[in-house]
Design an enzyme around this catalytic site. Structure first.
Site, PDB file in Angstrom:
ATOM      1  N   THR A 168       0.848  -1.188   0.000  1.00 13.32           N
ATOM      2  CA  THR A 168       0.000   0.000   0.000  1.00 13.32           C
ATOM      3  C   THR A 168       0.887   1.244   0.000  1.00 13.32           C
ATOM      4  O   THR A 168       1.958   1.242   0.597  1.00 13.32           O
ATOM      5  CB  THR A 168      -0.892  -0.001   1.256  1.00 13.32           C
ATOM      6  OG1 THR A 168      -1.794  -1.110   1.181  1.00 13.32           O
ATOM      7  CG2 THR A 168      -1.673   1.293   1.397  1.00 13.32           C
ATOM      8  N   VAL A 197     -13.329  -4.524   1.122  1.00 16.76           N
ATOM      9  CA  VAL A 197     -12.785  -3.172   1.213  1.00 16.76           C
ATOM     10  C   VAL A 197     -11.933  -3.085   2.464  1.00 16.76           C
ATOM     11  O   VAL A 197     -12.379  -3.456   3.555  1.00 16.76           O
ATOM     12  CB  VAL A 197     -13.906  -2.119   1.259  1.00 16.76           C
ATOM     13  CG1 VAL A 197     -13.322  -0.723   1.418  1.00 16.76           C
ATOM     14  CG2 VAL A 197     -14.770  -2.199   0.007  1.00 16.76           C
ATOM     15  N   GLY A 198     -10.713  -2.616   2.330  1.00 11.53           N
ATOM     16  CA  GLY A 198      -9.814  -2.486   3.459  1.00 11.53           C
ATOM     17  C   GLY A 198      -9.895  -1.113   4.099  1.00 11.53           C
ATOM     18  O   GLY A 198     -10.869  -0.369   3.944  1.00 11.53           O
ATOM     19  N   PHE A 221      -2.610  -4.861   7.417  1.00 11.44           N
ATOM     20  CA  PHE A 221      -3.884  -5.551   7.266  1.00 11.44           C
ATOM     21  C   PHE A 221      -5.021  -4.666   7.741  1.00 11.44           C
ATOM     22  O   PHE A 221      -5.073  -4.244   8.891  1.00 11.44           O
ATOM     23  CB  PHE A 221      -3.864  -6.890   7.990  1.00 11.44           C
ATOM     24  CG  PHE A 221      -3.236  -7.968   7.157  1.00 11.44           C
ATOM     25  CD1 PHE A 221      -3.852  -8.387   5.990  1.00 11.44           C
ATOM     26  CD2 PHE A 221      -2.031  -8.518   7.511  1.00 11.44           C
ATOM     27  CE1 PHE A 221      -3.282  -9.357   5.188  1.00 11.44           C
ATOM     28  CE2 PHE A 221      -1.447  -9.488   6.719  1.00 11.44           C
ATOM     29  CZ  PHE A 221      -2.070  -9.913   5.553  1.00 11.44           C
TER      30      PHE A 221
END
Length: 301
Positions: A168, A197-198, A221
């Site tokens: 990311t 969706v994170g 995470f």
């Protein structure tokens, strides 16, 4: 006031043979955004430009180079926030746009905060943003990873934390007027459930900015980051602590409450940087007071 910018390129275990790519990538992001800040650009423009560089770089899990979900598709999430107004723009589940943070920036300029999937893509087309063939986002590295991981019976995305990239990308900046902005972009976790969706596009989870405290961007995470609203929690810590302490407190909260693993970059409203992670490594870079760039693949304490 001298401007500031700090970026990250993910927190995970970065193999030695890939560390130079990460160093080059985060350095290039700062080098692209810093001149804009020196010329008086808004912090929003700077974080968007920095994230764009990393979205186009196949080194990271954002834009080109993003991981594949369990159906073998790429779904991208991104967000951007203005610390002056608290305006927020996020998108999730985008498949046909290489730089989803650009869509998020357009969302920020509307009365809405979050658009998803087909609706986000239709909005992007209405805004005239360039669409790409999803195959342009795919790299051989991620295709091989998908074939390896998704063939495992009972595979869980969290099982891959140690050996699998979690690249990311994010940026936090302060402009010459003292305004703060933050942005984050991601492809999520390998072999994730379609539609998952994170934290990255969720306000206060993966992305947050407030001129009264500071700004933050997270990587790791997402489920734990969402449950602890980690970036908002870390920014709240800035009311009584410096940026380095606040970043550490955000990660410690995550681990104490939900046993989470992540990385965090921050910038407080005095222009001081903060960063912390409890993963093996985190790639990040920032501009020093003289404009020179410090880049690091940092190892956990």
């Amino acid at each position: 006031m001298r401007p500031r910018i700090i970026v990250h390129g993910g927190a995970w275990t970065i193999p030695a043979e890939r560390r130079q790519e990460h160093l080059d990538g985060v350095r290039a992001a700062v080098e692209a955004a810093w001149p804009l800040l020196e010329q008086g650009a808004d912090a929003l423009d700077a974080v968007q430009a920095a994230v764009n560089v990393m979205e186009a770089d196949p080194t990271f899990d954002a834009g080109r180079g993003a991981v594949l979900n369990a159906d073998g598709q790429i779904e991208l999430d991104a967000a951007i926030m203005d610390g002056r107004t608290l305006n927020y723009g996020g998108v999730a589940g985008v498949r046909r746009f290489m730089t989803p943070v650009d869509i998020a920036r357009k969302v920020l300029e509307t009365e809405f905060c979050l658009l998803i999937a087909d609706g986000a893509e239709r909005f992007a087309r209405e805004c005239g943003l360039p669409e790409v063939d999803p195959r342009e986002l795919l790299t051989d590295r991620e295709l091989e990873l998908y074939q390896k991981l998704c063939s495992r019976e009972g595979y869980c995305t969290h099982d891959a934390f140690k050996p699998v990239p979690q690249g990311t990308v994010g940026a936090v900046a302060m402009d010459v007027r003292g305004n703060i902005a933050a942005a984050t972009s991601t492809g999520g976790t390998p072999c994730k459930k379609p539609g998952r969706v994170g934290d990255s596009p969720l306000c206060g989870a993966g992305t947050y900015a407030d001129n009264e405290t500071g700004g933050a961007s997270a990587t790791g995470f997402g489920e734990g980051i969402i449950r602890t609203l980690m970036t908002r929690s870390a920014c709240d810590c800035l009311r009584g602590h410096d940026a380095m302490q606040a970043a550490r407190m955000g990660i410690e909260l995550l681990h104490r409450r939900v046993q989470g693993h992540a990385g965090l970059i921050m910038l407080d409203n005095r222009g001081e940087y903060g960063f912390y992670h409890n993963t093996d490594h985190m790639a990040f870079a920032y501009a020093r007071h003289d404009g020179s760039v410090h880049a690091s693949v940092h190892m956990a304490e």
